[in-house]
Design an enzyme around this catalytic site. Structure first.
Site, PDB file in Angstrom:
ATOM      1  N   LYS A 171      82.861  26.758 -66.056  1.00 13.11           N
ATOM      2  CA  LYS A 171      83.801  27.105 -64.978  1.00 13.11           C
ATOM      3  C   LYS A 171      83.467  26.292 -63.722  1.00 13.11           C
ATOM      4  CE  LYS A 171      80.824  30.971 -63.699  1.00 13.11           C
ATOM      5  NZ  LYS A 171      80.468  32.346 -64.057  1.00 13.11           N
ATOM      6  N   ARG A 208      82.970  45.112 -61.663  1.00  9.82           N
ATOM      7  CA  ARG A 208      83.905  44.009 -61.433  1.00  9.82           C
ATOM      8  C   ARG A 208      84.982  44.112 -62.505  1.00  9.82           C
ATOM      9  NH1 ARG A 208      81.326  38.014 -61.118  1.00  9.82           N
ATOM     10  NH2 ARG A 208      81.526  38.204 -63.373  1.00  9.82           N
ATOM     11  N   TYR A 253      75.119  16.994 -32.490  1.00  8.66           N
ATOM     12  CA  TYR A 253      75.909  17.977 -31.741  1.00  8.66           C
ATOM     13  C   TYR A 253      75.051  19.087 -31.163  1.00  8.66           C
ATOM     14  CZ  TYR A 253      80.025  15.853 -33.900  1.00  8.66           C
ATOM     15  OH  TYR A 253      80.991  14.983 -34.293  1.00  8.66           O
TER      16      TYR A 253
HETATM   17  C1  LIG Z   1      79.318  32.592 -64.686  1.00  9.33           C
HETATM   18  C2  LIG Z   1      79.197  33.584 -65.785  1.00  9.33           C
HETATM   19  C3  LIG Z   1      78.196  33.459 -66.759  1.00  9.33           C
HETATM   20  C4  LIG Z   1      77.094  32.417 -66.701  1.00  9.33           C
HETATM   21  O1  LIG Z   1      76.092  32.828 -65.810  1.00  9.33           O
HETATM   22  P1  LIG Z   1      74.764  31.948 -65.590  1.00  9.33           P
HETATM   23  O2  LIG Z   1      73.941  32.823 -64.727  1.00  9.33           O
HETATM   24  O3  LIG Z   1      75.198  30.703 -64.904  1.00  9.33           O
HETATM   25  O4  LIG Z   1      74.181  31.698 -66.921  1.00  9.33           O
HETATM   26  C5  LIG Z   1      78.230  34.348 -67.830  1.00  9.33           C
HETATM   27  N1  LIG Z   1      79.168  35.329 -67.901  1.00  9.33           N
HETATM   28  C6  LIG Z   1      80.119  35.487 -66.957  1.00  9.33           C
HETATM   29  C7  LIG Z   1      81.117  36.569 -67.110  1.00  9.33           C
HETATM   30  C8  LIG Z   1      80.155  34.629 -65.875  1.00  9.33           C
HETATM   31  O5  LIG Z   1      81.095  34.802 -64.927  1.00  9.33           O
END
Ligand SMILES: *Cc1c(COP(=O)(O)O)cnc(C)c1O
Length: 353
Positions: free
Chosen positions: A33, A126, A248
């Site tokens: 993702k 969630r 800045y």
């Molecule tokens: C992002 C995500 C993962 C992966 O998590 P990591 O800590 O990067 O291994 C797994 N399951 C869900 C539902 C996620 O949103």
């Protein structure tokens, strides 16, 4: 080129093998993702599909899944953070597997008659069906194309007792569903959870951060290599006089004559502004502290006592200055730092296993 990120696919391969050593017989969903946490989801997925036995990929949105299919990724693609009402067309046209987490979604997925995974909430608050819905859910799933059951840990990096409680709930539902659907895929582990020994009911795990080479917690028992190296050029060097302000709001003032370098990398590239007067970069192997406020496109660092020339390369992050270290300093997590490396920073891929 003034700023770029080198993606070392051989290190990705190394991390994949490390994960396999510890994940046992569980198959792996590579979490790609958010453009594979900034690494480029198409290239990362292609590499894993070509070189490993990865079972499939997990993305957040149907758009992300569509992009992978258009790049001819063939294995399963799980869409984890979108509702089917938004993406049913892509789900059908591009053979994406939706994650269903409410009864509206369930109704729609049954109408479409496509395979899906279902998610239950075991303590994340969630996405997912809550415990009081599980009986109704089970009877609904009996006559459906459900192919997977999943949940998500909130604290696998820091609270083993709570994680075990979550697993217990998950186990009770998953084992009932398995009675109805013996071939069901069962997954709850993220990177932080894979070293924990759970009952062997699990068939898959979902791994993100560990693939990219950052540890989800400091004593994580895997030997990982950071896949991304972020680099930028020195575009100016000068010797500032004593009592001279830098950047800045003049938050830094030289106390004596000081040699500084201007690096072509700023907060628009993903160097968090909160690292002003705090962070460092590496030039020729030496640590150079950031002076004054980080700007949008540039950052000024001290090179006092060092041999640095215009055109030299500064390492913003790499194996010797990791995302974990930077995140710690900035009060955040390596995930956020990786995702923040902006599209302006060109990704360059080093192939070869
Ligand atoms: C992002 C995500 C993962 C992966 O998590 P990591 O800590 O990067 O291994 C797994 N399951 C869900 C539902 C996620 O949103």
């Amino acid at each position: 080129m003034l700023r770029w990120a080198e993606i070392h696919l051989n290190r990705l391969f190394h991390n994949y093998r490390e994960i396999k050593k510890i994940s046992g017989r569980k198959k792996i969903f590579a979490v790609v993702k958010a453009n594979a946490y900034g690494h480029g989801s198409v290239r990362i997925s292609k590499f894993l599909e070509d070189k490993t036995d990865v079972s499939g990929f997990a993305v957040a949105t149907f758009e992300e899944g569509k992009e992978l299919r258009e790049a001819r990724i063939r294995r399963e693609i799980l869409v984890m953070a979108s509702h089917l009402e938004e993406g049913y067309k892509e789900a059908v046209d591009y053979r994406l597997t939706p994650v269903i987490f409410d009864f509206e979604g369930l109704k729609l997925v049954k109408e479409l008659d496509i395979p899906f995974h279902v998610k239950i909430d075991t303590g994340m608050g969630r996405l997912g069906f809550l415990e009081n819905e599980w009986n109704e859910l089970l009877s609904e799933l009996k006559y459906s194309k459900v192919e997977g059951i999943m949940s998500h840990f909130s604290s696998a990096d820091e609270d083993l007792d709570f994680t075990k409680e979550q697993f217990k709930k998950f186990y009770s539902f998953a084992s009932e569903l398995k009675q109805l659907k013996p071939e069901i895929k069962i997954h709850i582990d993220n990177s932080a959870a894979i070293p924990i020994k759970f009952d062997s009911i699990l068939t898959h795990c979902r791994v993100g951060i560990a693939l990219y080479g950052s540890k989800p917690y400091p004593d994580y028992p895997l030997n990982l290599k950071q896949v991304m190296e972020v680099k930028a050029k020195v575009i100016s060097i000068k010797e500032l006089p004593s009592e001279f302000p830098i950047s800045y709001s003049k938050t830094y003032k030289t106390s004596k004559q000081e040699k500084v370098a201007v690096i072509s990398f700023g907060y628009a590239d993903g160097l968090l502004r909160s690292l002003s007067n705090k962070g460092e970069v590496l030039i020729n192997g030496r640590r150079c502290p950031i002076r004054g406020r980080i700007c949008m496109d540039m950052t000024i660092v001290s090179i006092e006592g060092l041999k640095v020339r215009k055109g030299d390369t500064a390492i913003i992050s790499g194996e010797k200055l990791t995302f974990e270290e930077i995140a710690e300093k900035a009060g955040t997590i390596p995930y956020e730092i990786m995702c923040d490396i902006s599209p302006r920073v060109k990704r360059i891929y080093h192939e070869g296993v």
